[in-house]
Design a protein around this motif. Structure first.
Motif, PDB file in Angstrom:
ATOM      1  N   GLU A  42       7.541   7.608   1.204  1.00 35.44           N
ATOM      2  CA  GLU A  42       6.377   6.704   1.177  1.00 35.44           C
ATOM      3  C   GLU A  42       6.638   5.431   0.381  1.00 35.44           C
ATOM      4  N   MET A  43       7.194   5.562  -0.803  1.00 36.37           N
ATOM      5  CA  MET A  43       7.377   4.395  -1.658  1.00 36.37           C
ATOM      6  C   MET A  43       8.510   3.487  -1.192  1.00 36.37           C
ATOM      7  N   ASP A  44       9.273   3.911  -0.190  1.00 36.86           N
ATOM      8  CA  ASP A  44      10.357   3.090   0.337  1.00 36.86           C
ATOM      9  C   ASP A  44      10.009   2.438   1.677  1.00 36.86           C
ATOM     10  N   LYS A  45       8.793   2.610   2.138  1.00 34.94           N
ATOM     11  CA  LYS A  45       8.420   2.138   3.474  1.00 34.94           C
ATOM     12  C   LYS A  45       8.216   0.624   3.571  1.00 34.94           C
ATOM     13  N   TYR A  46       7.839  -0.013   2.472  1.00 33.01           N
ATOM     14  CA  TYR A  46       7.436  -1.418   2.554  1.00 33.01           C
ATOM     15  C   TYR A  46       8.183  -2.258   1.537  1.00 33.01           C
ATOM     16  N   ALA A  47       8.723  -3.366   2.003  1.00 34.13           N
ATOM     17  CA  ALA A  47       9.414  -4.293   1.105  1.00 34.13           C
ATOM     18  C   ALA A  47       8.396  -4.939   0.172  1.00 34.13           C
ATOM     19  N   PRO A  48       8.754  -5.156  -1.081  1.00 35.12           N
ATOM     20  CA  PRO A  48       7.827  -5.774  -2.034  1.00 35.12           C
ATOM     21  C   PRO A  48       7.288  -7.125  -1.557  1.00 35.12           C
ATOM     22  N   GLU A  49       8.073  -7.856  -0.789  1.00 32.60           N
ATOM     23  CA  GLU A  49       7.652  -9.175  -0.315  1.00 32.60           C
ATOM     24  C   GLU A  49       6.403  -9.116   0.570  1.00 32.60           C
ATOM     25  N   LEU A  50       6.172  -7.970   1.227  1.00 32.79           N
ATOM     26  CA  LEU A  50       4.988  -7.847   2.084  1.00 32.79           C
ATOM     27  C   LEU A  50       3.690  -7.957   1.294  1.00 32.79           C
ATOM     28  N   PHE A  51       3.784  -7.727  -0.025  1.00 27.35           N
ATOM     29  CA  PHE A  51       2.602  -7.775  -0.883  1.00 27.35           C
ATOM     30  C   PHE A  51       2.469  -9.118  -1.600  1.00 27.35           C
ATOM     31  N   SER A  52       3.128 -10.131  -1.080  1.00 30.52           N
ATOM     32  CA  SER A  52       3.035 -11.466  -1.678  1.00 30.52           C
ATOM     33  C   SER A  52       2.048 -12.318  -0.885  1.00 30.52           C
ATOM     34  N   PRO A  53       1.379 -13.255  -1.554  1.00 26.07           N
ATOM     35  CA  PRO A  53       0.457 -14.144  -0.839  1.00 26.07           C
ATOM     36  C   PRO A  53       1.134 -14.917   0.294  1.00 26.07           C
ATOM     37  N   ALA A  54       2.400 -15.256   0.126  1.00 19.58           N
ATOM     38  CA  ALA A  54       3.123 -15.990   1.176  1.00 19.58           C
ATOM     39  C   ALA A  54       3.222 -15.181   2.466  1.00 19.58           C
ATOM     40  N   GLN A  55       3.191 -13.861   2.359  1.00 21.02           N
ATOM     41  CA  GLN A  55       3.253 -12.974   3.531  1.00 21.02           C
ATOM     42  C   GLN A  55       1.874 -12.458   3.929  1.00 21.02           C
ATOM     43  N   GLY A  71      -3.726  -0.088 -10.460  1.00 27.07           N
ATOM     44  CA  GLY A  71      -3.224  -1.162  -9.621  1.00 27.07           C
ATOM     45  C   GLY A  71      -3.432  -0.858  -8.158  1.00 27.07           C
ATOM     46  N   GLY A  72      -3.041  -1.800  -7.352  1.00 23.64           N
ATOM     47  CA  GLY A  72      -3.137  -1.643  -5.913  1.00 23.64           C
ATOM     48  C   GLY A  72      -2.639  -2.890  -5.218  1.00 23.64           C
ATOM     49  N   ALA A  73      -2.599  -2.815  -3.910  1.00 26.51           N
ATOM     50  CA  ALA A  73      -2.054  -3.918  -3.130  1.00 26.51           C
ATOM     51  C   ALA A  73      -2.671  -3.932  -1.750  1.00 26.51           C
ATOM     52  N   PHE A  74      -2.459  -5.044  -1.073  1.00 33.74           N
ATOM     53  CA  PHE A  74      -2.725  -5.097   0.357  1.00 33.74           C
ATOM     54  C   PHE A  74      -1.657  -5.955   1.011  1.00 33.74           C
ATOM     55  N   ARG A  76      -0.721  -7.820   5.109  1.00 33.26           N
ATOM     56  CA  ARG A  76      -1.275  -8.158   6.431  1.00 33.26           C
ATOM     57  C   ARG A  76      -1.107  -6.927   7.318  1.00 33.26           C
ATOM     58  N   HIS A  77      -2.181  -6.574   8.028  1.00 36.30           N
ATOM     59  CA  HIS A  77      -2.121  -5.383   8.891  1.00 36.30           C
ATOM     60  C   HIS A  77      -1.676  -5.726  10.303  1.00 36.30           C
ATOM     61  N   ASP A  78      -2.174  -6.818  10.802  1.00 36.91           N
ATOM     62  CA  ASP A  78      -1.855  -7.218  12.176  1.00 36.91           C
ATOM     63  C   ASP A  78      -2.070  -8.720  12.287  1.00 36.91           C
ATOM     64  N   ASP A  79      -2.116  -9.224  13.477  1.00 35.72           N
ATOM     65  CA  ASP A  79      -2.280 -10.671  13.662  1.00 35.72           C
ATOM     66  C   ASP A  79      -3.738 -11.109  13.653  1.00 35.72           C
ATOM     67  N   THR A  80      -4.637 -10.233  13.290  1.00 38.83           N
ATOM     68  CA  THR A  80      -6.049 -10.594  13.255  1.00 38.83           C
ATOM     69  C   THR A  80      -6.467 -10.849  11.807  1.00 38.83           C
ATOM     70  N   ASP A  81      -7.708 -10.561  11.518  1.00 37.08           N
ATOM     71  CA  ASP A  81      -8.243 -10.807  10.179  1.00 37.08           C
ATOM     72  C   ASP A  81      -8.339  -9.525   9.363  1.00 37.08           C
ATOM     73  N   THR A  82      -7.347  -8.649   9.522  1.00 39.55           N
ATOM     74  CA  THR A  82      -7.337  -7.352   8.846  1.00 39.55           C
ATOM     75  C   THR A  82      -6.172  -7.244   7.876  1.00 39.55           C
ATOM     76  N   ALA A  83      -6.474  -6.798   6.670  1.00 42.16           N
ATOM     77  CA  ALA A  83      -5.445  -6.462   5.678  1.00 42.16           C
ATOM     78  C   ALA A  83      -5.434  -4.952   5.517  1.00 42.16           C
ATOM     79  N   GLU A  84      -4.291  -4.424   5.121  1.00 39.31           N
ATOM     80  CA  GLU A  84      -4.152  -2.989   4.898  1.00 39.31           C
ATOM     81  C   GLU A  84      -3.957  -2.710   3.418  1.00 39.31           C
ATOM     82  N   LEU A  85      -4.833  -1.892   2.858  1.00 35.48           N
ATOM     83  CA  LEU A  85      -4.714  -1.489   1.456  1.00 35.48           C
ATOM     84  C   LEU A  85      -3.583  -0.485   1.298  1.00 35.48           C
ATOM     85  N   LYS A  86      -2.838  -0.645   0.193  1.00 32.67           N
ATOM     86  CA  LYS A  86      -1.761   0.274  -0.135  1.00 32.67           C
ATOM     87  C   LYS A  86      -1.752   0.496  -1.640  1.00 32.67           C
TER      88      LYS A  86
END
Length: 170
Positions: A42-55, A71-74, A76-86
Motif C-alpha cells: 500500500e505505501m509503495d503504490k503512489y509516488a510522493p509527487e502525486l501529492f504535490s499541488p503541481a500535480q 496527517g493526510g493527503a489527496f 487528482r483522481h481523474d480528469d474531472t473535478d474529483t480528488a482522492e483522499l489518501k
C-alpha cells in the motif's frame, strides 16, 4: 499544546514517524492480503509527487509542539473535478481526540481551494474506525453497508464538497 497544519511533502522528515507507523498498521491488519495478486504494498503504490499541488494534490501534517500527530493527503483522481483522499492518519498515542476529523476537514477545505468539487476515497475492510470517521463526516458509502465489510476488498466513499460548503453557509 500548540497545534497547527503544515502543508509539505511525504518526503518531509517530520512525516517519517507518522508514515512508518501507518506502514506498520497496514502490515498488522492486512499482512500479505493485498500482495496476493502481485501488486505493490500500500505505501509503495503512489509516488510522493502525486501529492504535490503541481500535480493536483496536497499533503498536510497536523503538528503539535513541532511533532506530527496526524496527517493526510489527496491526489487528482481523474480528469474531472474529483480528488482522492489518501493516508488520513492519527498517531496511535494521540487517538480519541478528534484529530482525524480535523485533518479530514482541513483536507476538504484545501481541496475546495484547489477547485475540486468531489472527494473520493477507499478504505480497507479491516479498518472499521475509518468507516465510522467517513460516515460521521458526511461521506456517502458507495457499497452496501448492510453486508459484512469483508465482502469487499476496498470500501469506497464520496463526498460532494460544494454541496456541503453551501449547506454550511446557509
Amino acid at each position: 499544546m500548540s497545534d497547527r497544519f503544515l502543508y509539505t511533502t511525504p518526503l518531509d522528515p517530520l512525516a517519517r514517524p507518522l508514515i512508518d507507523e501507518l506502514s506498520q498498521e497496514y502490515e498488522s491488519r492486512y499482512g500479505e492480503f493485498y500482495q496476493q495478486d502481485g501488486g505493490p504494498r500500500e505505501m509503495d503504490k503512489y509516488a510522493p509527487e502525486l501529492f504535490s499541488p503541481a500535480q493536483g494534490g496536497n499533503f498536510v501534517l497536523l503538528l503539535r509542539d513541532g511533532q506530527a500527530i496526524g496527517g493526510g493527503a489527496f491526489k487528482r483522481h481523474d480528469d474531472t473535478d474529483t480528488a482522492e483522499l489518501k493516508r488520513v492518519w492519527t498517531h496511535s498515542a494521540q487517538r480519541r481526540q478528534g484529530l482525524a476529523g480535523r485533518v479530514l476537514q482541513e483536507l476538504e477545505a484545501q481541496a475546495l481551494r484547489q477547485g475540486y468539487a468531489r472527494l473520493y476515497l477507499t478504505t480497507g475492510f479491516r479498518q472499521p474506525e475509518a468507516v465510522g470517521l467517513y460516515l460521521r463526516h458526511g461521506y456517502t458509502a458507495l457499497f452496501d453497508t448492510s453486508l459484512p465489510h469483508e465482502t469487499y476488498r476496498h470500501l469506497p466513499f464520496e463526498k460532494w464538497l460544494r454541496v456541503a460548503a453551501l449547506a454550511r453557509a446557509a
